[in-house]
Design an enzyme around this catalytic site. Structure first.
Site, PDB file in Angstrom:
ATOM      1  CG  ASP A  62      -0.309  -0.497   2.498  1.00  0.00           C
ATOM      2  OD1 ASP A  62       0.925  -0.372   2.627  1.00  0.00           O
ATOM      3  OD2 ASP A  62      -1.025  -1.026   3.361  1.00  0.00           O
ATOM      4  CG  ASN A 128      -9.310  -2.555  12.733  1.00  0.00           C
ATOM      5  OD1 ASN A 128      -8.314  -3.058  12.220  1.00  0.00           O
ATOM      6  ND2 ASN A 128      -9.876  -1.458  12.270  1.00  0.00           N
ATOM      7  CG  HIS A 130      -6.135  -2.857   9.541  1.00  0.00           C
ATOM      8  ND1 HIS A 130      -6.257  -1.975  10.589  1.00  0.00           N
ATOM      9  CD2 HIS A 130      -4.844  -2.767   9.142  1.00  0.00           C
ATOM     10  CE1 HIS A 130      -5.090  -1.382  10.807  1.00  0.00           C
ATOM     11  NE2 HIS A 130      -4.213  -1.857   9.937  1.00  0.00           N
ATOM     12  CD  GLU A 135      -8.933   0.207   8.794  1.00  0.00           C
ATOM     13  OE1 GLU A 135      -9.354  -0.475   9.741  1.00  0.00           O
ATOM     14  OE2 GLU A 135      -7.864   0.848   8.838  1.00  0.00           O
TER      15      GLU A 135
END
Length: 235
Positions: A62, A128, A130, A135
């Site tokens: 990314d 979380n 991800h 996400e």
């Protein structure tokens, strides 16, 4: 899933290094790379070694939208500082943060991945669940896409920028479907704050509410965790 428990990130980096070395011995040609604090001990071990990547290809997960490669907060810059300056690859791909046509850039990146199948993909994991910038709620079959960053991510990143308005609001990220095409996935996690995510990824249902749970459907995943990150596993 093959789970390796280590005492700390230093030992984890060495275990990950050994997996890199084995992949090279098995003629791996393409490595998917990640940024952030988690893989730094791996990159330190790689740069201190005699391994040679000069005929290999790397593809990063990314990049922030709006940041130039020479911006110290860009992932391109991170990779140069932590790996590429000392261990250059023949070709290294990172999404173009300055690309103005998101559809063209994400298609370009998908074409790169299709033309260079990833032999070993490095991942971290968010609290979380991800992976990359995928996400909770991200499609489990998604390809490279432009992602709006959550407010919590924007707030967390604000400390790295002189002005709050300079903090990126979007990123380009491989999708979960892109990640799942890798032949071998190596995920690392350290610290008690990752324990919930690790437990849900390994033992919970496969759901887009925990994006990393998609890895349960991959046939070759290695997870390196310290005792704190593994503390909520039941098996």
């Amino acid at each position: 899933m093959n789970i390796i428990t280590v005492k700390d990130a230093q030992e984890g980096g060495q275990k990950a290094f050994n997996i890199f070395k084995e992949a090279l011995a098995d003629n791996a040609k393409v490595f998917g790379l990640a940024t952030g604090s988690t893989p730094i001990t791996l990159y330190e071990a790689l740069t201190a070694s005699d391994l040679d990547f000069s005929d290999k290809t790397s593809i990063n997960l990314d990049e922030y939208v709006g940041l130039a490669p020479d911006n110290p907060q860009s992932y391109h810059y991170f990779m140069q500082q932590h790996l590429f300056n000392k261990k250059p690859f023949a070709t290294s791909y990172v999404p173009d943060g300055l690309a103005t046509d998101a559809d063209a850039e994400t298609q370009r990146y998908d074409d790169i991945i299709a033309a260079n199948p990833i032999d070993l993909q490095i991942l971290g994991i968010g609290r979380n669940g991800h992976i990359g910038f995928n996400e909770p709620g991200s499609p489990l079959t998604g390809k490279t896409h432009k992602v709006p960053l959550t407010q919590s991510t924007i707030d967390a990143n604000a400390r790295f920028f002189e002005n709050e308005e300079d903090v990126p609001r979007f990123a380009y990220s491989m999708g979960i479907g892109s990640i799942m095409t890798a032949k071998h996935i190596l995920l690392m996690a350290y610290g008690e704050n990752k324990a919930d995510a690790i437990q849900k990824m390994v033992e919970g249902p496969v759901t887009n509410h925990v994006p990393a749970s998609a890895l349960q459907n991959h046939n070759n995943v290695t997870i390196i965790v310290d005792e704190a990150a593994a503390s909520k596993l039941n098996k």
